[in-house]
Design an enzyme around this catalytic site. Structure first.
Site, mmCIF file in Angstrom:
data_model
loop_
_atom_site.group_PDB
_atom_site.id
_atom_site.type_symbol
_atom_site.label_atom_id
_atom_site.label_comp_id
_atom_site.label_asym_id
_atom_site.label_seq_id
_atom_site.Cartn_x
_atom_site.Cartn_y
_atom_site.Cartn_z
ATOM 1 N NE ARG A 45 -3.316 2.934 0.795
ATOM 2 C CZ ARG A 45 -4.109 3.547 -0.080
ATOM 3 N NH1 ARG A 45 -4.390 2.995 -1.248
ATOM 4 N NH2 ARG A 45 -4.626 4.721 0.203
ATOM 5 C CB CYS A 63 -7.231 9.217 4.182
ATOM 6 S SG CYS A 63 -7.468 10.203 2.693
ATOM 7 C CD GLN A 66 -8.296 4.540 0.350
ATOM 8 O OE1 GLN A 66 -7.598 5.536 0.307
ATOM 9 N NE2 GLN A 66 -8.679 3.907 -0.729
ATOM 10 N N GLY A 88 -2.086 16.596 1.303
ATOM 11 C CA GLY A 88 -2.624 17.347 0.170
ATOM 12 C C GLY A 88 -2.196 16.796 -1.171
ATOM 13 C CB THR A 110 -10.357 17.960 -3.638
ATOM 14 O OG1 THR A 110 -10.646 16.786 -4.397
ATOM 15 C CG2 THR A 110 -10.960 17.825 -2.271
ATOM 16 C CG ASP A 122 -2.371 12.833 -7.684
ATOM 17 O OD1 ASP A 122 -1.434 13.071 -6.898
ATOM 18 O OD2 ASP A 122 -2.919 11.717 -7.777
ATOM 19 N NE ARG A 124 -0.923 11.430 -4.566
ATOM 20 C CZ ARG A 124 -1.974 10.716 -4.205
ATOM 21 N NH1 ARG A 124 -1.929 10.012 -3.102
ATOM 22 N NH2 ARG A 124 -3.065 10.703 -4.938
ATOM 23 C CB THR A 145 -4.086 1.791 -5.211
ATOM 24 O OG1 THR A 145 -4.424 3.164 -5.438
ATOM 25 C CG2 THR A 145 -3.754 1.155 -6.551
HETATM 26 ZN ZN LIG Z 1 -8.031 12.163 3.416
#
Ligand SMILES: [Zn+2]
Length: 201
Positions: A45, A63, A66, A88, A110, A122, A124, A145
């Site tokens: 994960r 979250c 998860q 974030g 968001t 996103d 990341r 995921t």
């Molecule tokens: Zn969250």
């Protein structure tokens, strides 16, 4: 990159916690909680920090659930929980709260709030995740995921990866956020509407 590790007993089982430091600040660290000896194909994960849910137990996203569900699965089957210490979606907590504030005042989700703030939806980057998985000699991954972008991030980094779904039943407060994840971020949440209200089953 510096590395330290130590045994850690958790509510889910006994494992080893690794810290990989990529810079002087806490958010430069990647944490890996390892359960058991790693198989050729490892259950993984990759969770990026959500302080609002994981520390303050916000019910506006899934979250925390998860994280708990993947911890349970990883301690049951063996694997690695990789934790990226940046909230974030990699943009930081300040940006996240600015986005949530726009949600409260202007009704933006968001995705649109990040667009208004001039931030990629996103941002990341998984290169450090690739580095730590390589360090742990992980050869291929079954990734817990719903986010195809994460699967692609690992594959692009050279780690063969297949997806293991991780769907959490939505609640009245998290459903809007999960619909945004599905409709705008392309998360694979096919069962979202049918799972709604099934929490007590
Ligand atoms: Zn969250």
């Amino acid at each position: 990159m510096e590395h330290a590790s130590a045994p850690l007993s958790t509510a889910f089982g006994n494992g080893v916690l690794h810290c990989f430091a990529f810079g002087p600040h806490e958010e430069d660290n990647i944490l890996c909680l390892q359960s058991g000896d790693l198989q050729p194909e490892v259950l993984v994960r990759v969770q990026s920090a959500c302080y609002t849910a994981e520390i303050f137990r916000s019910t506006d996203c899934d979250c925390h659930e998860q994280l708990e569900e993947s911890s349970r699965l990883i301690f049951r089957h063996g694997g690695v929980l990789v934790y990226m210490l940046c909230d974030g979606r990699g943009a930081g907590l300040l940006t996240k709260l600015r986005g949530l504030s726009l949600g409260a005042t202007d009704g933006l989700d968001t995705y649109d709030a990040y667009a208004r703030l001039g931030v990629a939806p996103d941002p990341r980057d998984y290169s450090r995740v690739i580095e730590v998985l390589t360090f742990l000699k992980v050869q291929s991954v079954r990734l817990l995921t719903n986010n195809p972008r994460k699967v692609a991030g690992l594959i692009d980094g050279g780690i063969p990866t297949v997806r293991e779904p991780l769907e959490i039943s939505p609640t009245d407060t998290s459903i809007a956020y999960l619909r945004t994840k599905r409709d705008k971020f392309g998360h694979l949440l096919d069962g979202l509407e049918s799972r709604r209200g099934n929490d007590n089953e």
